[in-house]
Design a protein around this motif. Structure first.
Motif, short mmCIF file in Angstrom:
data_model
loop_
_atom_site.label_atom_id
_atom_site.label_comp_id
_atom_site.label_asym_id
_atom_site.label_seq_id
_atom_site.Cartn_x
_atom_site.Cartn_y
_atom_site.Cartn_z
N PRO A 1 45.95 35.47 38.17
CA PRO A 1 45.24 36.47 37.35
C PRO A 1 43.81 36.70 37.80
O PRO A 1 43.30 37.83 37.73
CB PRO A 1 45.30 35.87 35.94
CG PRO A 1 45.55 34.42 36.13
CD PRO A 1 46.36 34.31 37.37
N LEU A 2 43.16 35.64 38.30
CA LEU A 2 41.79 35.80 38.78
C LEU A 2 41.74 36.70 40.00
O LEU A 2 40.90 37.61 40.09
CB LEU A 2 41.19 34.43 39.10
CG LEU A 2 39.77 34.45 39.67
CD1 LEU A 2 38.79 35.08 38.69
CD2 LEU A 2 39.33 33.03 40.04
N ARG B 1 42.18 40.38 39.07
CA ARG B 1 40.96 40.98 38.52
C ARG B 1 39.89 41.15 39.58
O ARG B 1 39.20 42.18 39.64
CB ARG B 1 40.44 40.09 37.37
CG ARG B 1 39.20 40.65 36.69
CD ARG B 1 39.45 42.01 36.09
NE ARG B 1 38.26 42.52 35.42
CZ ARG B 1 38.08 43.80 35.13
NH1 ARG B 1 39.01 44.71 35.45
NH2 ARG B 1 36.99 44.19 34.52
N TYR C 1 35.05 34.80 34.41
CA TYR C 1 35.40 33.56 35.09
C TYR C 1 35.76 32.45 34.10
O TYR C 1 36.65 31.63 34.35
CB TYR C 1 34.25 33.11 35.99
CG TYR C 1 34.02 34.03 37.16
CD1 TYR C 1 34.86 34.02 38.26
CD2 TYR C 1 32.94 34.91 37.16
CE1 TYR C 1 34.64 34.87 39.35
CE2 TYR C 1 32.71 35.76 38.23
CZ TYR C 1 33.56 35.74 39.32
OH TYR C 1 33.35 36.59 40.38
N ALA D 1 39.21 32.99 33.05
CA ALA D 1 40.14 32.61 34.13
C ALA D 1 40.38 31.11 34.15
O ALA D 1 41.51 30.65 34.34
CB ALA D 1 39.59 33.09 35.47
N LEU E 1 39.21 39.15 30.79
CA LEU E 1 40.03 39.05 32.01
C LEU E 1 41.30 39.86 31.84
O LEU E 1 41.74 40.56 32.76
CB LEU E 1 40.37 37.58 32.28
CG LEU E 1 41.24 37.30 33.50
CD1 LEU E 1 40.45 37.53 34.78
CD2 LEU E 1 41.78 35.86 33.46
N VAL F 1 45.52 43.01 37.28
CA VAL F 1 45.72 42.00 36.25
C VAL F 1 47.08 42.14 35.59
O VAL F 1 47.77 41.15 35.31
CB VAL F 1 44.58 42.07 35.21
CG1 VAL F 1 44.91 41.21 34.00
CG2 VAL F 1 43.27 41.62 35.82
N SER G 1 49.53 40.74 37.76
CA SER G 1 49.33 39.28 37.82
C SER G 1 50.08 38.61 36.69
O SER G 1 50.74 37.58 36.88
CB SER G 1 47.84 38.94 37.71
OG SER G 1 47.13 39.42 38.82
#
Length: 482
Positions: free
Chosen positions: A77-78, A81, A211, A214, A266, A409, A412
């Protein structure tokens, strides 16, 4: 009143797309998806060999597969994004660089600890799927987006099938397990060169990256997947298994509260809660469950010695790969373009529904008709086709309902759901097979082998996974507008 979600649903049709585009973009992104699928699957048939050559237990060697999955849950996922915010090309090359380092470590190391560390770094490759889909959405002309995404997504099935075949060939006659990791080194180097050439240098869409969110999401997913993947070894009622499940629920709930209060989340929970997005993600998990029911169940079944067990075909690893797995892998090559055309002409929902119905039929056949090689191979080919086409339809379903800046995302999350479904499927199949094991005497000593009914149960559960995905396609997704 116009909501963010209303705008997101209309966004794809309003997208003008680039006036010109590189014809290398689609092959490059499909190749990257192939790479992550290759890395995910390539070690599965080789785990017993790795344990033998490194003189380590089955429990320890299982971390060779688990480490990659845990890293993937944390970074996918990070990366999605980051690609949306800073540009996909840059993040893809970073993901490939981490994958290459991990592949080199796994290729050069001679201890289980070093191998697990290398596999953990290889988990960065899982971020390539949402990044590839995001690239195609932004780089292809609108008329080619759905077709292109279907081709790229279908590489998931082809990559897994190719990995099973390649592992069988490279490790025949107890070949050195390092060979399979040198294969991933070569493939990753090729992807770096192709991606650097094919992808234009474009700025991202901007925005902020959460962050903290995440980290929290990664912790929650690791807490979920760790007991799922290790529960059969630890015991499903063991304190650490139950404790981690509870911890994952608490952490993921905290993540949801954190995202609801964040000005730059996120993941926009309102998007994930949308009916079509939710149904697509759940379908991804069910197909992932079915995929591992097929791959694990079939791989072990065909290698069972019929003279001892009364079932199976006594296949070697090489014969398993070439005779039983290769036909479905080869079929996956033309299925991407074919599925893409059907998505464009008939809608992604119909394609997903049709593929899951084929999956149900294939698992029914594996459950009932497995006495002869030919009928088993035909069912495996159909199952491979169902998996490849189902995943080919899903990115198109998501893109219809998320805004361009959320593409990475959203895909993800879909990728994570596939990982979670696959992890659960793997754990369930292994637990069923291990729980039914009977001891047989052979010239080489006693051997524990599962009962035939255990495989039937595994195949039936895979069919149920396809059936649940079919129900979501039929009733959870809105009808195509074609």
């Amino acid at each position: 009143m116009t909501t963010h979600l209303d705008t997101a649903v209309e966004a794809p049709s309003a997208q003008t797309g680039p006036a010109t585009y590189s014809r290398l973009v689609l092959p490059a992104m499909a190749a990257n998806v192939f790479l992550l699928s290759l890395i995910q699957t390539v070690v599965i048939p080789a785990l017993p060999l790795i344990g033998q050559q490194l003189h380590t237990s089955a429990t320890t060697v299982g971390w060779v597969a688990t480490a990659t999955m845990l890293t993937a849950s944390a970074v996918t996922p990070l990366f999605g994004r980051l690609g949306d915010v800073f540009g996909n090309r840059r993040v893809i090359l970073v993901a490939l660089g981490l994958t290459l380092i991990g592949s080199l470590i796994a290729s050069l190391g001679d201890s289980i600890g070093v191998l697990i560390a290398g596999r953990a770094l290889q988990g960065a490759s899982f971020g390539l799927f949402p990044l590839a889909i995001s690239v195609l959405r932004h780089e292809l002309p609108p008329a080619k987006i759905a077709h292109g995404m279907s081709i790229a997504a279908s590489a998931l099935g082809f990559g897994s099938g190719f990995a099973l075949v390649a592992t069988g060939v490279l490790t025949q006659n107890d070949g050195d397990y390092h060979r399979i990791f040198w294969l991933t080194v070569a493939a990753t180097v090729a992807m770096i060169g192709l991606s650097a050439k094919a992808l234009p240098r474009r700025a991202g869409l901007g925005g902020r990256v959460d962050y903290v969110g995440a980290v929290v999401l990664g912790a929650g997913l690791v807490s979920l997947l760790l007991p799922v993947s290790q529960g059969h070894e630890w015991g499903w009622s063991a304190g650490r298994t139950i404790g981690l499940f509870i911890a994952s629920a608490v952490i993921l709930l905290g993540f949801g509260l954190l995202q609801a209060r964040s000005s730059s989340p996120l993941i926009k929970l309102s998007v994930l809660a949308h009916r079509d997005v939710l149904a697509t993600n759940l379908a991804s998990a069910f197909v992932g469950f079915a995929m591992f029911s097929v791959f694990l169940g079939a791989t072990y079944f065909v290698q069972a010695p019929e003279a001892l067990t009364g079932y199976g075909f006594g296949a070697s690893i090489l014969r398993t790969s070439v005779v039983y797995m290769l036909p479905g892998t080869l079929l996956a090559i033309p299925l991407g373009p074919i599925a893409g055309r059907y998505v464009v002409r008939h809608g992604a929902r119909r394609v997903l529904l049709g593929s899951t119905l084929i999956g149900i039929a294939s698992m029914t056949s594996l459950s009932l008709l497995h006495a002869h090689s030919l009928e088993f191979i035909v069912a495996l080919v159909a199952a491979n086709a169902a998996i490849a086409v189902a995943y080919a339809a899903m990115p198109a379903l998501l893109v219809q309902h998320v805004a361009p800046q959320d593409t990475g995302v959203a895909n993800s999350v879909n990728s994570i759901m596939r990982t979670v479904g696959g992890a659960i499927g793997s754990a369930v199949v292994i637990s069923i097979l291990a729980g039914s094991a009977q001891v047989f005497q052979t010239p080489g000593g006693p051997v524990a082998l599962p009962s035939e009914s255990a495989y039937v149960t595994a195949f039936v559960l895979g069919g149920i996974g396809f059936a649940l995905a079919a129900l979501l396609a039929a009733f959870g997704l809105r009808r195509d507008t074609h």
